[in-house]
Design a protein around this motif. Sequence first.
Motif, PDB file in Angstrom:
ATOM      1  N   LEU A  86       0.829  -1.208   0.000  1.00 57.22           N
ATOM      2  CA  LEU A  86       0.000   0.000   0.000  1.00 57.22           C
ATOM      3  C   LEU A  86       0.867   1.262   0.000  1.00 57.22           C
ATOM      4  N   ALA A  87       1.938   1.259   0.791  1.00 51.17           N
ATOM      5  CA  ALA A  87       2.804   2.440   0.868  1.00 51.17           C
ATOM      6  C   ALA A  87       3.427   2.749  -0.495  1.00 51.17           C
ATOM      7  N   LEU A  88       3.884   1.724  -1.195  1.00 51.04           N
ATOM      8  CA  LEU A  88       4.504   1.932  -2.507  1.00 51.04           C
ATOM      9  C   LEU A  88       3.476   2.400  -3.533  1.00 51.04           C
ATOM     10  N   VAL A  89       2.293   1.789  -3.519  1.00 54.03           N
ATOM     11  CA  VAL A  89       1.255   2.174  -4.481  1.00 54.03           C
ATOM     12  C   VAL A  89       0.796   3.610  -4.234  1.00 54.03           C
ATOM     13  N   PHE A  90       0.505   3.952  -2.982  1.00 54.95           N
ATOM     14  CA  PHE A  90       0.057   5.311  -2.669  1.00 54.95           C
ATOM     15  C   PHE A  90       1.149   6.336  -2.978  1.00 54.95           C
ATOM     16  N   ALA A  91       2.396   5.996  -2.654  1.00 53.25           N
ATOM     17  CA  ALA A  91       3.503   6.909  -2.940  1.00 53.25           C
ATOM     18  C   ALA A  91       3.649   7.109  -4.443  1.00 53.25           C
ATOM     19  N   GLY A  92       3.527   6.018  -5.205  1.00 52.24           N
ATOM     20  CA  GLY A  92       3.621   6.123  -6.662  1.00 52.24           C
ATOM     21  C   GLY A  92       2.520   6.988  -7.250  1.00 52.24           C
ATOM     22  N   ILE A  93       1.299   6.819  -6.750  1.00 48.16           N
ATOM     23  CA  ILE A  93       0.169   7.600  -7.263  1.00 48.16           C
ATOM     24  C   ILE A  93       0.339   9.085  -6.934  1.00 48.16           C
ATOM     25  N   LEU A  94       0.691   9.382  -5.682  1.00 49.46           N
ATOM     26  CA  LEU A  94       0.799  10.779  -5.264  1.00 49.46           C
ATOM     27  C   LEU A  94       2.030  11.469  -5.851  1.00 49.46           C
ATOM     28  N   ARG A 106      -0.583  13.805   2.158  1.00 46.67           N
ATOM     29  CA  ARG A 106       0.594  13.408   2.931  1.00 46.67           C
ATOM     30  C   ARG A 106       0.316  13.541   4.419  1.00 46.67           C
ATOM     31  N   VAL A 107      -0.259  14.659   4.813  1.00 46.58           N
ATOM     32  CA  VAL A 107      -0.546  14.902   6.232  1.00 46.58           C
ATOM     33  C   VAL A 107      -1.574  13.905   6.747  1.00 46.58           C
ATOM     34  N   VAL A 108      -2.644  13.693   5.978  1.00 43.78           N
ATOM     35  CA  VAL A 108      -3.709  12.779   6.404  1.00 43.78           C
ATOM     36  C   VAL A 108      -3.173  11.362   6.588  1.00 43.78           C
ATOM     37  N   PHE A 109      -2.372  10.896   5.640  1.00 42.00           N
ATOM     38  CA  PHE A 109      -1.822   9.547   5.737  1.00 42.00           C
ATOM     39  C   PHE A 109      -0.815   9.428   6.881  1.00 42.00           C
ATOM     40  N   TYR A 110      -0.120  10.528   7.181  1.00 41.02           N
ATOM     41  CA  TYR A 110       0.939  10.471   8.193  1.00 41.02           C
ATOM     42  C   TYR A 110       0.388  10.585   9.622  1.00 41.02           C
ATOM     43  N   ILE A 111      -0.788  11.140   9.784  1.00 48.35           N
ATOM     44  CA  ILE A 111      -1.354  11.380  11.120  1.00 48.35           C
ATOM     45  C   ILE A 111      -1.351  10.128  12.006  1.00 48.35           C
ATOM     46  N   GLN A 168      -1.765   2.108  11.070  1.00 51.95           N
ATOM     47  CA  GLN A 168      -0.815   2.927  11.816  1.00 51.95           C
ATOM     48  C   GLN A 168       0.478   3.174  11.041  1.00 51.95           C
ATOM     49  N   ALA A 169       0.925   2.204  10.245  1.00 55.84           N
ATOM     50  CA  ALA A 169       2.265   2.271   9.661  1.00 55.84           C
ATOM     51  C   ALA A 169       2.319   2.761   8.228  1.00 55.84           C
ATOM     52  N   VAL A 170       1.254   2.564   7.452  1.00 57.28           N
ATOM     53  CA  VAL A 170       1.353   2.762   6.002  1.00 57.28           C
ATOM     54  C   VAL A 170       1.700   4.194   5.614  1.00 57.28           C
ATOM     55  N   GLY A 171       1.193   5.178   6.345  1.00 57.48           N
ATOM     56  CA  GLY A 171       1.442   6.575   5.994  1.00 57.48           C
ATOM     57  C   GLY A 171       2.890   6.984   6.157  1.00 57.48           C
ATOM     58  N   TYR A 172       3.532   6.475   7.199  1.00 60.06           N
ATOM     59  CA  TYR A 172       4.939   6.815   7.450  1.00 60.06           C
ATOM     60  C   TYR A 172       5.819   6.355   6.294  1.00 60.06           C
ATOM     61  N   TYR A 173       5.636   5.119   5.876  1.00 62.81           N
ATOM     62  CA  TYR A 173       6.471   4.588   4.797  1.00 62.81           C
ATOM     63  C   TYR A 173       6.076   5.171   3.443  1.00 62.81           C
ATOM     64  N   MET A 174       4.824   5.542   3.287  1.00 57.51           N
ATOM     65  CA  MET A 174       4.405   6.218   2.059  1.00 57.51           C
ATOM     66  C   MET A 174       5.154   7.533   1.888  1.00 57.51           C
ATOM     67  N   VAL A 175       5.247   8.316   2.956  1.00 55.73           N
ATOM     68  CA  VAL A 175       5.952   9.594   2.894  1.00 55.73           C
ATOM     69  C   VAL A 175       7.436   9.379   2.597  1.00 55.73           C
ATOM     70  N   MET A 176       8.034   8.357   3.195  1.00 55.06           N
ATOM     71  CA  MET A 176       9.442   8.063   2.932  1.00 55.06           C
ATOM     72  C   MET A 176       9.666   7.704   1.468  1.00 55.06           C
ATOM     73  N   TYR A 177       8.778   6.899   0.906  1.00 60.42           N
ATOM     74  CA  TYR A 177       8.939   6.487  -0.490  1.00 60.42           C
ATOM     75  C   TYR A 177       8.618   7.624  -1.456  1.00 60.42           C
TER      76      TYR A 177
END
Length: 294
Positions: A86-94, A106-111, A168-177
Amino acid sequence: MEKHRGRSRFIALCVAPAAILFFIFMILPTLNVFRMSLFERGAYSPTETFVGLKNFQMLFRDSQFIRSMQNTILLIVVVTVITFALALVFAGILTREKIRGQNFFRVVFYIPNILSVVVISGIFSAIYKPENGMLNSILSMLSGKTVMVLWKDEPLVMVSIIIAMVWQAVGYYMVMYMASMSSVPQSLYESAGLDGAGRVTQFFQITIPLIWTNIRTTLTFFIISTINMAFLFVKAMTSGGPNGASEVALSYMYGQKDAGLYGYSMAIGVVIFLFSFLLSALVNKVTKREPLEF
């Protein structure tokens, strides 16, 4: 030569406080865990009886411990796969798609990552509540009749914990990617597009290989941290219940310590430590690739 020695002394003085603290608070306690695993002792008793490997022999005949390790491995595998996918897909889309309000997403996913595990566990416990929880209310509204699913009962309790941990975790790794993907030159995608490669092909053939070093590092970190996070979520949401169905290795270790089996709980700690170390080495070995440059 004297200048070089002075520089070495200065570096040693700077590093020494951190090294001393690390040795006192990390190395010594870890060695003591190994030592205590060879003894039989109550939690608050000063009396120690050397029993050798007896604690480990008992451990691998303990069906509840084996079940807790199975639950731990299940959470490591499933939560890691879903979170990183999920983190890779969301990061790729955004990163690649022109979507308005990218910073908002980014903020919403990271909260969720800035919330404590206790808060997240409270939120999901309310969502899973059988009588008037949000999830059962939505299912009741869609089906037209009252739905009373026991989300924290034995058949579904692990699924419920997995959902909370992923959220809890997906937003943090999405922002990193997203940070890694934003550094990939746009010209590579344009060249691939001219050659007929679609978005999905570009994602797997360009994006993933070029950010693989970041993926590998975060993957190792996440897998090991999941062992600790699983304990926190289980402790806050289910306390290992019902009937030990959601018990994980660390929560079982704490339970044995609270029951007065201090040496036995230390043996569990040794097994978890070795398991974490071997798992980290295995992940590093399996994910090793030649770094790509652009």
